[in-house]
Each structure stands twice: as structure tokens, then as C-alpha cells.
Scaffold this motif. Structure first.
Motif, PDB file in Angstrom:
ATOM      1  N   PHE A  80     -19.133 -30.446  -8.252  1.00  0.00           N
ATOM      2  CA  PHE A  80     -19.981 -31.264  -9.114  1.00  0.00           C
ATOM      3  C   PHE A  80     -20.119 -32.673  -8.556  1.00  0.00           C
ATOM      4  O   PHE A  80     -19.797 -33.655  -9.206  1.00  0.00           O
ATOM      5  N   PHE A 117     -15.414 -24.013 -14.108  1.00  0.00           N
ATOM      6  CA  PHE A 117     -15.612 -24.994 -15.180  1.00  0.00           C
ATOM      7  C   PHE A 117     -15.169 -24.443 -16.530  1.00  0.00           C
ATOM      8  O   PHE A 117     -14.502 -25.136 -17.303  1.00  0.00           O
ATOM      9  N   ALA A 134     -13.873 -33.494 -15.603  1.00  0.00           N
ATOM     10  CA  ALA A 134     -14.849 -32.731 -14.810  1.00  0.00           C
ATOM     11  C   ALA A 134     -16.267 -33.069 -15.232  1.00  0.00           C
ATOM     12  O   ALA A 134     -17.077 -32.177 -15.454  1.00  0.00           O
ATOM     13  N   GLY A 135     -16.554 -34.351 -15.366  1.00  0.00           N
ATOM     14  CA  GLY A 135     -17.879 -34.714 -15.866  1.00  0.00           C
ATOM     15  C   GLY A 135     -18.126 -33.975 -17.159  1.00  0.00           C
ATOM     16  O   GLY A 135     -19.220 -33.467 -17.411  1.00  0.00           O
ATOM     17  N   MET A 136     -17.071 -33.902 -17.976  1.00  0.00           N
ATOM     18  CA  MET A 136     -17.145 -33.047 -19.162  1.00  0.00           C
ATOM     19  C   MET A 136     -17.718 -33.807 -20.363  1.00  0.00           C
ATOM     20  O   MET A 136     -17.200 -34.837 -20.768  1.00  0.00           O
ATOM     21  N   THR A 137     -18.778 -33.254 -20.895  1.00  0.00           N
ATOM     22  CA  THR A 137     -19.458 -33.852 -22.040  1.00  0.00           C
ATOM     23  C   THR A 137     -18.672 -33.577 -23.318  1.00  0.00           C
ATOM     24  O   THR A 137     -18.201 -32.462 -23.534  1.00  0.00           O
ATOM     25  N   ARG A 142     -16.503 -28.255 -28.375  1.00  0.00           N
ATOM     26  CA  ARG A 142     -15.274 -28.447 -27.592  1.00  0.00           C
ATOM     27  C   ARG A 142     -14.217 -29.175 -28.397  1.00  0.00           C
ATOM     28  O   ARG A 142     -13.018 -28.964 -28.189  1.00  0.00           O
ATOM     29  N   GLN A 157     -29.002 -34.180 -19.170  1.00  0.00           N
ATOM     30  CA  GLN A 157     -29.421 -32.971 -18.466  1.00  0.00           C
ATOM     31  C   GLN A 157     -30.826 -33.206 -17.926  1.00  0.00           C
ATOM     32  O   GLN A 157     -31.667 -33.808 -18.615  1.00  0.00           O
ATOM     33  N   GLN A 181     -25.061 -23.793 -14.730  1.00  0.00           N
ATOM     34  CA  GLN A 181     -23.657 -23.553 -14.445  1.00  0.00           C
ATOM     35  C   GLN A 181     -23.025 -23.034 -15.739  1.00  0.00           C
ATOM     36  O   GLN A 181     -23.189 -23.633 -16.808  1.00  0.00           O
ATOM     37  N   GLY A 183     -21.228 -22.107 -18.954  1.00  0.00           N
ATOM     38  CA  GLY A 183     -20.393 -22.791 -19.943  1.00  0.00           C
ATOM     39  C   GLY A 183     -20.620 -24.285 -20.050  1.00  0.00           C
ATOM     40  O   GLY A 183     -19.852 -24.987 -20.710  1.00  0.00           O
ATOM     41  N   THR A 184     -21.692 -24.778 -19.432  1.00  0.00           N
ATOM     42  CA  THR A 184     -21.956 -26.220 -19.481  1.00  0.00           C
ATOM     43  C   THR A 184     -22.946 -26.542 -20.604  1.00  0.00           C
ATOM     44  O   THR A 184     -23.563 -25.652 -21.192  1.00  0.00           O
ATOM     45  N   THR A 185     -23.119 -27.836 -20.837  1.00  0.00           N
ATOM     46  CA  THR A 185     -24.107 -28.250 -21.827  1.00  0.00           C
ATOM     47  C   THR A 185     -25.517 -27.862 -21.348  1.00  0.00           C
ATOM     48  O   THR A 185     -26.387 -27.590 -22.172  1.00  0.00           O
ATOM     49  N   ASP A 223     -26.621 -31.673 -14.964  1.00  0.00           N
ATOM     50  CA  ASP A 223     -26.422 -33.112 -15.178  1.00  0.00           C
ATOM     51  C   ASP A 223     -27.138 -33.929 -14.088  1.00  0.00           C
ATOM     52  O   ASP A 223     -27.228 -33.495 -12.941  1.00  0.00           O
ATOM     53  N   GLU A 247     -25.741 -37.589 -23.124  1.00  0.00           N
ATOM     54  CA  GLU A 247     -24.384 -37.072 -23.252  1.00  0.00           C
ATOM     55  C   GLU A 247     -23.382 -38.110 -22.767  1.00  0.00           C
ATOM     56  O   GLU A 247     -23.748 -39.034 -22.047  1.00  0.00           O
ATOM     57  N   TYR A 249     -19.342 -38.480 -21.083  1.00  0.00           N
ATOM     58  CA  TYR A 249     -18.197 -37.807 -20.482  1.00  0.00           C
ATOM     59  C   TYR A 249     -16.887 -38.400 -21.000  1.00  0.00           C
ATOM     60  O   TYR A 249     -16.774 -39.618 -21.180  1.00  0.00           O
TER      61      TYR A 249
HETATM   62  N1  GLN Z   1     -21.495 -32.260 -18.386  1.00  0.00           N
HETATM   63  C1  GLN Z   1     -21.643 -30.851 -18.395  1.00  0.00           C
HETATM   64  C2  GLN Z   1     -20.717 -30.244 -19.406  1.00  0.00           C
HETATM   65  O1  GLN Z   1     -19.811 -30.855 -19.833  1.00  0.00           O
HETATM   66  C3  GLN Z   1     -21.399 -30.211 -17.031  1.00  0.00           C
HETATM   67  C4  GLN Z   1     -20.048 -30.474 -16.469  1.00  0.00           C
HETATM   68  C5  GLN Z   1     -19.756 -29.721 -15.174  1.00  0.00           C
HETATM   69  O2  GLN Z   1     -20.461 -28.802 -14.802  1.00  0.00           O
HETATM   70  N2  GLN Z   1     -18.714 -30.108 -14.492  1.00  0.00           N
HETATM   71  O3  GLN Z   1     -20.892 -29.123 -19.787  1.00  0.00           O
END
Ligand code: GLN
Length: 288
Positions: A80, A117, A134-137, A142, A157, A181, A183-185, A223, A247, A249
Motif C-alpha cells: 500500500f 489486509f 495500515a492506512g486503516m480507515t 471496525r 477513495q 482490495q 475487505g477495504t473501504t 485510497d 476517510e 486513518y
Molecule cells: N483505507 C482503506 C481501508 O481502511 C484501505 C487500507 C488498505 O488497503 N491498506 O479499508
């Protein structure tokens, strides 16, 4: 999760937006260098870990004990760029450096576990990892499984298409195949836009982009910063102007682990205050 719920969750998170500050850079540079070194060492030690996603139970206790003894295990998905990615044998990126800077504030080492992810949250809830970065929103969904720290960056996005595509915005996506990808937003938003049957899910954003280049799908939703990285590395792709979401992170920790949550938040606050977070982000995403 429905789009509305996601939108609400995202709106709720807007309140805690990233504080932009300026500050001295000498300490920060040292931290960043250490981060890279440690990431390189970590990866070197773990060349066989690969995309190992199972066996969460077995290492759960080990992770907790190690954390107490001075090592924090970070779960991530190093696919990512610029947030986390492979650079030779090393895993580098914004989240890696932020995690390293947090580790330094807490006097703890950070060890990276690279995984799919959608394995990150299970790794955090099972205790295999101490936190996920992980750049996780932050999403409402969640938040049912993990706690999130204060946010440290915002994102959206975006849609990637081939040059000359007749898709010029989200309205044109109806009936088209979108790659995401898993399971992502981006997955959630796309499913909402075009229906489950029109969404192709890949383990890596890179694979979705390859499928687009091979005309197996019509667009990729991902993203914004990784979209820019992918587009800059391939010929013939463009990012549409429309942002599909707003979004933020944050770092995920095990639900109820307020001790670690508070420690990370305190470190994050200092790193925002002294300009370290901005400096790390600007290093990977230079202001346009
Ligand atoms: N920000 C997106 C999410 O949280 C994608 C994150 C990622 O693919 N690492 O779902």
C-alpha cells in the motif's frame, strides 16, 4: 456495512482531524533513519513470514509478553505505497515510520508482521499483534471489533481507469466491473455502488491494477495516495477527479486495551505537536 453507516462513521471521525504543526526536524530525521533501519532488520529476520495469515492463536501470548518486555508487534499489509510497502528486503512507508516514532516515544521496539489486509483486525483482536497500522480507515463496523487511536491522516477513495475510458465519474460505474482490495473501504463503497456481483476482490491493490491494465475489469477503487503510486508506475492509467469518500486513518488496538491506546495517543499527540507526523507524511507525499 451500508454506505450510510460508513458515511456516518467517517463524519464522526472528522472531528478528530490531523493537527498541522511545525517544528524542529533534527530529532525527526534521526527517528526516520532508525525506522528504516529497524524495518530493514525486521524484514530480514522475517523473510519467511510472507503473507502468513493464520496461526493467530499460537503466538497470541507471545505478542502480549513481548509487548510488556519492550516490543510492540505491528500488523500491516505492505502492499500500500506510500503507507507501507516493500523496498527491496525492507518494509518502509509512512505507517512504518510513524509506528517507529511512537515506539521511540514509548521506549519500545516495533516489529512488523506483514499479512493480508483483512487479517489485520483478527491479528489485533487475537493478540497476535499489539496494533494494526495500515492506512486503516476508522469505520463504525471496525469499531465493533477494535478500538482506534486518534486519527493521524485523512484520505479518500478514488477511481482509476484506463486513459480514454468512457467512465468519467461514479455515475458511470453502474453495470461495470470494479476491482478492489479485499475487505477495504473501497470494497464496501464499490459493493454499494455496483452490487456484489460486479466487484472483483484482490488481495493486493497491485493485482487489481494489473487486472485493469489487462481489461479484465473497468475500474479500480482505492485510497488516493496508493492510487497515485500505482498510476505513476504504469502507462495508460488515470485517476478521476471525483472523491468517493472522506476517510481518516488511525491505529487499531485490541478492544479494551486502554493502557496501550492511551500510550499511543499520548505519543501521537506529541508527534503531531512537534511536526514529526507532518514531516513523515510530506517525505512520502510531497505537497503539490
Ligand atoms: N483505507 C482503506 C481501508 O481502511 C484501505 C487500507 C488498505 O488497503 N491498506 O479499508
Amino acid at each position: 456495512m451500508k454506505k450510510k453507516a460508513l458515511a456516518l462513521a467517517l463524519a464522526a471521525c472528522m472531528a478528530a482531524s490531523l493537527a498541522a504543526c511545525s517544528g524542529s526536524s533534527s530529532e525527526t530525521t534521526a527517528a526516520a533513519t532508525d525506522a528504516e533501519t529497524t524495518a530493514a532488520e525486521t524484514t530480514a529476520e522475517e523473510t519467511t513470514a510472507g503473507e502468513e495469515t493464520e496461526a493467530e492463536e499460537t503466538t497470541a501470548e507471545a505478542a502480549e509478553t513481548e509487548a510488556a518486555g519492550g516490543t510492540l508487534v505491528m500488523a500491516t499489509n505492505a502492499e500500500f505505497e506510500p503507507w507501507e510497502y516493500h523496498d527491496g528486503d525492507a518494509i518502509v512507508g509512512i505507517d512504518v515510520e510513524i509506528a517507529q516514532a511512537i515506539g521511540e516515544k514509548l521506549g519500545m521496539d516495533v516489529e512488523i508482521e506483514d499479512m493480508a489486509f483483512d487479517s489485520i483486525i483478527p491479528a489485533v483482536t487475537s493478540g497476535k499483534a499489539d496494533f494494526g497500522a495500515a492506512g486503516m480507515t476508522v469505520t463504525e463496523d471496525r469499531l465493533q471489533s477494535v478500538d482506534f487511536t486518534d486519527t493521524y491522516a485523512d484520505a479518500s477513495q478514488v477511481i482509476i481507469v484506463k486513459e480514454g475510458s468512457d467512465i468519467t465519474g461514479s455515475a458511470d460505474l453502474v453495470g461495470k466491473k470494479i476491482g478492489v482490495q479485499l475487505g477495504t473501504t473501497g470494497d464496501l463503497l464499490s459493493t454499494d455502488l455496483v452490487g456484489d456481483e460486479n466487484v472483483e476482490r484482490y488481495n493486493k491493490g497491485f493485482e487489481a491494477v494489473q487486472a485493469l491494465l489487462q481489461d479484465k475489469i473497468d475500474a479500480v477503487v482505492i485510497d488516493s495516495a496508493p492510487a497515485k503510486a500505482f498510476v505513476s508506475q504504469s502507462e495508460g492509467l488515470v485517476i478521476l477527479d471525483e472523491a468517493l469518500s472522506q476517510e481518516e486513518y488511525a491505529i487499531a488496538v485490541k478492544k479494551g486495551n486502554t493502557e496501550l491506546l492511551d500510550k499511543i495517543n499520548a505519543a501521537l499527540a506529541e508527534l503531531k505537536e512537534d511536526g514529526t507526523i507532518d514531516e513523515i507524511i510530506n517525505k512520502y507525499i510531497p505537497a503539490e
